[in-house]
Design a protein around this motif. Structure first.
Motif, PDB file in Angstrom:
ATOM      1  N   MET A 245       0.731  -1.079   0.125  1.00 35.98           N
ATOM      2  CA  MET A 245      -0.029  -0.025   0.026  1.00 35.98           C
ATOM      3  C   MET A 245       0.844   1.164   0.040  1.00 35.98           C
ATOM      4  SD  MET A 245      -2.689  -1.182   2.818  1.00 35.98           S
ATOM      5  CE  MET A 245      -3.256  -2.830   2.900  1.00 35.98           C
ATOM      6  N   GLU A 246       1.637   1.547  -1.191  1.00 33.58           N
ATOM      7  CA  GLU A 246       2.624   2.649  -0.574  1.00 33.58           C
ATOM      8  C   GLU A 246       1.574   3.529   0.368  1.00 33.58           C
ATOM      9  OE1 GLU A 246       6.044   4.359  -2.553  1.00 33.58           O
ATOM     10  OE2 GLU A 246       5.517   6.040  -1.590  1.00 33.58           O
ATOM     11  N   GLY A 247       0.538   3.132   0.726  1.00 31.94           N
ATOM     12  CA  GLY A 247       0.108   3.266   2.121  1.00 31.94           C
ATOM     13  C   GLY A 247       0.809   2.455   2.930  1.00 31.94           C
ATOM     14  N   PRO A 248       0.609   0.991   3.173  1.00 28.89           N
ATOM     15  CA  PRO A 248       1.202   0.625   4.002  1.00 28.89           C
ATOM     16  C   PRO A 248       2.635   0.226   3.493  1.00 28.89           C
ATOM     17  CG  PRO A 248      -0.631  -0.795   3.454  1.00 28.89           C
ATOM     18  CD  PRO A 248      -0.641   0.288   2.373  1.00 28.89           C
ATOM     19  N   PHE A 249       3.187   0.480   2.312  1.00 28.86           N
ATOM     20  CA  PHE A 249       4.434  -0.111   1.797  1.00 28.86           C
ATOM     21  C   PHE A 249       5.459   0.967   1.441  1.00 28.86           C
ATOM     22  CE2 PHE A 249       1.260  -2.689  -0.625  1.00 28.86           C
ATOM     23  CZ  PHE A 249       1.073  -3.819   0.403  1.00 28.86           C
ATOM     24  N   ILE A 250       5.320   2.114   2.138  1.00 27.59           N
ATOM     25  CA  ILE A 250       6.179   3.383   1.579  1.00 27.59           C
ATOM     26  C   ILE A 250       7.773   3.132   2.551  1.00 27.59           C
ATOM     27  CG2 ILE A 250       4.388   4.776   0.834  1.00 27.59           C
ATOM     28  CD1 ILE A 250       6.202   5.516   4.076  1.00 27.59           C
ATOM     29  N   ALA A 251       7.958   2.193   3.350  1.00 28.20           N
ATOM     30  CA  ALA A 251       9.086   2.520   3.899  1.00 28.20           C
ATOM     31  C   ALA A 251      10.097   1.941   3.055  1.00 28.20           C
ATOM     32  CB  ALA A 251       9.182   1.636   5.121  1.00 28.20           C
TER      33      ALA A 251
ATOM     34  N   ARG B 292      -0.325   5.407   9.708  1.00 26.69           N
ATOM     35  CA  ARG B 292      -0.487   4.229   8.945  1.00 26.69           C
ATOM     36  C   ARG B 292      -0.792   2.831   9.805  1.00 26.69           C
ATOM     37  NH1 ARG B 292       4.110   4.538   6.987  1.00 26.69           N
ATOM     38  NH2 ARG B 292       3.816   5.518   5.209  1.00 26.69           N
ATOM     39  N   GLY B 293       0.203   2.921  11.013  1.00 30.60           N
ATOM     40  CA  GLY B 293       0.036   2.015  11.942  1.00 30.60           C
ATOM     41  C   GLY B 293      -1.355   1.764  12.503  1.00 30.60           C
ATOM     42  N   ILE B 294      -1.814   2.662  12.795  1.00 26.29           N
ATOM     43  CA  ILE B 294      -3.458   2.944  13.580  1.00 26.29           C
ATOM     44  C   ILE B 294      -4.067   2.106  12.395  1.00 26.29           C
ATOM     45  CG2 ILE B 294      -5.168   4.266  14.355  1.00 26.29           C
ATOM     46  CD1 ILE B 294      -3.122   6.176  15.511  1.00 26.29           C
TER      47      ILE B 294
ATOM     48  N   PHE C 288      -8.469   5.527   4.174  1.00 25.70           N
ATOM     49  CA  PHE C 288      -7.259   6.213   4.601  1.00 25.70           C
ATOM     50  C   PHE C 288      -6.032   5.370   4.140  1.00 25.70           C
ATOM     51  CE2 PHE C 288      -9.054   7.374   9.180  1.00 25.70           C
ATOM     52  CZ  PHE C 288     -10.047   8.094   8.286  1.00 25.70           C
ATOM     53  N   PHE C 289      -5.927   4.133   4.061  1.00 25.60           N
ATOM     54  CA  PHE C 289      -4.657   3.519   3.147  1.00 25.60           C
ATOM     55  C   PHE C 289      -4.397   4.241   1.771  1.00 25.60           C
ATOM     56  CE2 PHE C 289      -5.704  -0.758   5.199  1.00 25.60           C
ATOM     57  CZ  PHE C 289      -4.478  -0.532   6.210  1.00 25.60           C
ATOM     58  N   LEU C 290      -5.488   4.549   1.197  1.00 26.37           N
ATOM     59  CA  LEU C 290      -5.063   5.045  -0.472  1.00 26.37           C
ATOM     60  C   LEU C 290      -4.557   6.605  -0.108  1.00 26.37           C
ATOM     61  CD1 LEU C 290      -8.144   3.698  -2.434  1.00 26.37           C
ATOM     62  CD2 LEU C 290      -5.528   2.937  -2.464  1.00 26.37           C
ATOM     63  N   PHE C 291      -5.248   7.276   0.899  1.00 28.33           N
ATOM     64  CA  PHE C 291      -5.177   8.705   1.248  1.00 28.33           C
ATOM     65  C   PHE C 291      -3.559   8.659   1.656  1.00 28.33           C
ATOM     66  CE2 PHE C 291      -4.281  11.656   4.544  1.00 28.33           C
ATOM     67  CZ  PHE C 291      -4.446  12.897   3.829  1.00 28.33           C
ATOM     68  N   ILE C 292      -3.055   7.784   2.540  1.00 26.07           N
ATOM     69  CA  ILE C 292      -1.760   7.498   3.112  1.00 26.07           C
ATOM     70  C   ILE C 292      -0.493   7.488   1.930  1.00 26.07           C
ATOM     71  CG2 ILE C 292      -0.248   6.270   4.659  1.00 26.07           C
ATOM     72  CD1 ILE C 292      -2.577   5.816   6.598  1.00 26.07           C
ATOM     73  N   ALA C 293      -0.981   6.496   0.965  1.00 27.14           N
ATOM     74  CA  ALA C 293      -0.381   6.004  -0.052  1.00 27.14           C
ATOM     75  C   ALA C 293       0.165   7.372  -1.002  1.00 27.14           C
ATOM     76  CB  ALA C 293      -1.058   5.214  -1.136  1.00 27.14           C
ATOM     77  N   GLY C 294      -0.865   8.356  -0.929  1.00 26.85           N
ATOM     78  CA  GLY C 294      -0.669   9.625  -1.861  1.00 26.85           C
ATOM     79  C   GLY C 294       0.312  10.226  -1.143  1.00 26.85           C
TER      80      GLY C 294
ATOM     81  N   THR D 128      -9.140   9.287  -4.404  1.00 27.56           N
ATOM     82  CA  THR D 128      -8.576   9.396  -3.151  1.00 27.56           C
ATOM     83  C   THR D 128      -7.165   9.398  -2.921  1.00 27.56           C
ATOM     84  OG1 THR D 128     -10.558   7.753  -2.540  1.00 27.56           O
ATOM     85  CG2 THR D 128      -8.772   7.975  -0.705  1.00 27.56           C
ATOM     86  N   ALA D 129      -6.394   8.638  -3.589  1.00 21.73           N
ATOM     87  CA  ALA D 129      -4.815   8.830  -3.590  1.00 21.73           C
ATOM     88  C   ALA D 129      -4.272  10.098  -4.096  1.00 21.73           C
ATOM     89  CB  ALA D 129      -4.326   7.527  -4.476  1.00 21.73           C
TER      90      ALA D 129
END
Length: 410
Positions: free
Chosen positions: A1-7, A38-40, A78-84, A244-245
């Motif tokens: 998810m570069e929501g979850p995957f951006i590290a 992201r963790g929340i 929220f995942f998609l927003f965080i990805a953006g 959303t992203a």
């Protein structure tokens, strides 16, 4: 998810003990608050996906039946927003190190393919029946949105060199906002005015809407198993999900600006309030609906995400209140592993049976719930207690990995 995957290896934060002591200004290019957010979101996803019993779930922990929303419906957008948001920070950091636009485009395409493939793999667990495997899903939608938003970002961004010699990357905000608006208005027009054979135009029920009709025609028996006639992560409804992203990209660009922290928070709060209110006001005309990912759903959830990110930014990066956030950092910094681990453990715990009392088949999930949760409190609290236990179960192996700086990324 570069929501979850951006590290990324370049932007990995320090171990928990050091990270919690760091100042908010120490690393402008890495927002600790975004990792916390992201963790929340990951923890909330695991919580709502793994109750002890689906027959006993508190209403806020279930999706809305159709129109409307619950807190659970906020998690995926929220995942998609965080990805953006993450995309803007990641790309800017890479550009400053001299990474070319072409290399970034290859990175986006490669990551999107891998995310989509992981989603297919998890959909196939544990039997991998290719005749019925679901094609779309959460990760698949994230992959498509990441691909579209990432390539649009790269197509519209411009490099500049500051007086101090630093390379800066800025996206064309008007272009990003314009594409988002076109996607939202265009999706509303398609869903409202294009007639569906046998149903007519403007029908937004589960089976008779245009998105469901397209999904049945293109993916046949490879839809969501709970419905078989429509898919909540279908093809047409991925178009507004891209918006959303894009809202996340706009928020990320604002956070990368040279404005003071307090002004950044104010901007997020004002924009978030406007979008949330707009989604709610337009709800009577195009209902807020997560399964259809309606344009009003995009506005409402995008605004809500801005408000919560502003709160996290104020608490974590400006005020420096971080001790409470350590578990969420563990999830947020290793989100792809957390997501996959939760999916695998959950699936195997309910799909395989062993002989229980009297020789009756029993799953590991059922055995744990019936023996350690159900006997000790009312059904809804027992079901919630199991979900909390499951979140902690996934957290347990991630914590030592975090302390050793071991992060799974693609």
């Amino acid at each position: 998810m570069e929501g979850p995957f951006i590290a990324t290896a370049e932007t990995i934060a320090a171990p928990v003990s050091n990270l919690l002591a760091a100042t908010g200004a120490a690393r402008a290019e890495r927002m600790v608050s975004l990792d916390v957010f992201r963790g929340i979101t990951i923890a909330a996803m695991i919580l709502v996906n793994d109750p002890g019993s689906w027959s006993h779930v508190y209403a806020p922990l279930e999706h809305a039946e159709w129109n409307g929303w619950t807190p659970t419906d906020l998690i995926f957008p929220f995942f998609l927003f965080i990805a953006g948001v993450s995309m803007t920070l990641s790309f800017a950091s890479r550009a400053a190190r001299g990474v070319t636009r072409g290399s970034l485009a290859i990175h986006v395409a490669r990551r999107s393919v891998l995310i989509f493939a992981i989603g297919l793999f998890l959909n196939g667990l544990p039997f991998f029946d290719l005749h019925t495997i679901r094609i779309m899903g959460v990760l698949q939608r994230i992959a498509l949105c990441y691909l579209a938003a990432g390539l649009l970002y790269l197509a519209t961004c411009r490099r500049s060199i500051d007086a101090d010699g630093k390379v800066r990357m800025r996206v064309n905000i008007a272009a990003i906002a314009g594409v988002a608006l076109i996607l939202l208005v265009g999706y509303w027009a398609l869903m409202t005015f294009v007639p569906v054979p046998g149903y007519g135009a403007g029908q937004l029920g589960k089976d008779e809407n245009l998105a469901a009709y397209i999904d049945r025609g293109l993916m046949g028996g490879h839809l969501w198993s709970e419905s078989k006639t429509w898919d909540p992560e279908g093809l047409l409804s991925t178009l507004p999900a891209i918006a959303t992203a894009l809202i996340g990209i706009l928020a990320g660009e604002w956070l990368r600006s040279q404005c003071r922290g307090a002004r950044k928070i104010l901007g997020l709060v004002i924009a978030g309030a406007v979008l949330t209110l707009a989604g709610q006001l337009l709800h009577p005309y195009f209902p807020i609906n997560k399964n259809l990912w309606t344009s009003t759903f995009v506005l409402f959830t995008g605004g809500f995400a801005m408000l919560l990110l502003a709160l996290c930014y104020w608490l974590v990066d400006l005020r420096g209140w971080r001790k409470w956030a350590a578990p969420f950092l563990v999830f947020g910094m290793n989100a792809i592993l957390a997501y996959a681990l939760a999916a695998i453990v959950s699936e195997t715990s309910i799909d395989f049976e062993f002989a229980g009392p009297g020789g009756r088949g029993q799953t590991l999930h059922g055995w744990l719930y019936n023996n350690f949760f159900a006997p000790y409190t009312n059904p809804k609290n027992a079901s919630l207690g199991f979900a909390v236990f499951f979140v902690l179960l996934i957290l347990a192996p991630l914590w030592p990995l975090y302390r050793r700086k071991i992060f799974v990324r693609i």
